[in-house]
Design a protein around this motif. Sequence first.
Motif, PDB file in Angstrom:
ATOM      1  N   LEU A  72       8.257  -3.553  -8.445  1.00 34.59           N
ATOM      2  CA  LEU A  72       8.793  -3.302  -7.103  1.00 34.59           C
ATOM      3  C   LEU A  72       8.634  -1.841  -6.701  1.00 34.59           C
ATOM      4  N   TYR A  73       8.922  -0.925  -7.627  1.00 39.17           N
ATOM      5  CA  TYR A  73       8.787   0.504  -7.357  1.00 39.17           C
ATOM      6  C   TYR A  73       7.343   0.850  -6.976  1.00 39.17           C
ATOM      7  N   LEU A  74       6.405   0.331  -7.748  1.00 37.02           N
ATOM      8  CA  LEU A  74       5.005   0.617  -7.436  1.00 37.02           C
ATOM      9  C   LEU A  74       4.624   0.016  -6.089  1.00 37.02           C
ATOM     10  N   GLY A  75       5.091  -1.200  -5.813  1.00 34.65           N
ATOM     11  CA  GLY A  75       4.810  -1.831  -4.528  1.00 34.65           C
ATOM     12  C   GLY A  75       5.350  -1.031  -3.359  1.00 34.65           C
ATOM     13  N   GLU A  76       6.559  -0.473  -3.529  1.00 32.00           N
ATOM     14  CA  GLU A  76       7.146   0.372  -2.482  1.00 32.00           C
ATOM     15  C   GLU A  76       6.327   1.635  -2.259  1.00 32.00           C
ATOM     16  N   ASN A  77       5.528   2.006  -3.244  1.00 33.40           N
ATOM     17  CA  ASN A  77       4.680   3.188  -3.153  1.00 33.40           C
ATOM     18  C   ASN A  77       3.221   2.830  -2.892  1.00 33.40           C
ATOM     19  N   GLY A  78       2.987   1.608  -2.415  1.00 34.21           N
ATOM     20  CA  GLY A  78       1.649   1.205  -1.994  1.00 34.21           C
ATOM     21  C   GLY A  78       0.702   0.810  -3.117  1.00 34.21           C
ATOM     22  N   ILE A  79       1.235   0.532  -4.298  1.00 35.07           N
ATOM     23  CA  ILE A  79       0.391   0.168  -5.437  1.00 35.07           C
ATOM     24  C   ILE A  79       0.792  -1.236  -5.891  1.00 35.07           C
ATOM     25  N   LEU A 112      -0.882   6.929 -12.103  1.00 34.21           N
ATOM     26  CA  LEU A 112      -0.333   7.579 -13.293  1.00 34.21           C
ATOM     27  C   LEU A 112       0.863   8.462 -12.943  1.00 34.21           C
ATOM     28  N   GLU A 113       0.792   9.147 -11.814  1.00 34.46           N
ATOM     29  CA  GLU A 113       1.914   9.975 -11.364  1.00 34.46           C
ATOM     30  C   GLU A 113       3.151   9.110 -11.112  1.00 34.46           C
ATOM     31  N   LYS A 114       2.957   7.970 -10.438  1.00 33.89           N
ATOM     32  CA  LYS A 114       4.085   7.075 -10.152  1.00 33.89           C
ATOM     33  C   LYS A 114       4.653   6.489 -11.443  1.00 33.89           C
ATOM     34  N   LEU A 115       3.795   6.131 -12.383  1.00 35.24           N
ATOM     35  CA  LEU A 115       4.265   5.615 -13.671  1.00 35.24           C
ATOM     36  C   LEU A 115       5.087   6.671 -14.402  1.00 35.24           C
TER      37      LEU A 115
END
Length: 125
Positions: A72-79, A112-115
């Motif tokens: 969900l976090y990645l999806g909210e950030n366009g990934i 990688l930054e988002k992870l």
Amino acid sequence: QAATALPPPGVAAGIASLDIREKNPGLRIRLLEKATILRKEIAMIGFLTTSDKTPIIPVLFDSSEKAMALSLYLGENGIIVPFMNYPVKQNKFQLRITVTATHENEQISQLLEKLNNWKDKNGTD
């Protein structure tokens, strides 16, 4: 026993993909290089993954909640990184990261930054 023919659009897509692969042999090499680098970086951040040599990179968790939260976090950030929700009991829960030959290095760095940001707040499991 019954058999069903493959749908024509699926056959056409398969033939087209073989043509692309034949005309652009460097695509496969770039794809595997990007997948190898991304897999190593994900492991260096501290996430559990596999050592397979494929462009589909699983990120494994003990908790389905954490796996879903990262998706969900990645999806909210366009990934887009889907959570794999299997209908059977499992020991690990996974996200599937899929890299392509056409992903730009900047896009991979952004992932990688988002992870890394998520790991700093939530841990890797």
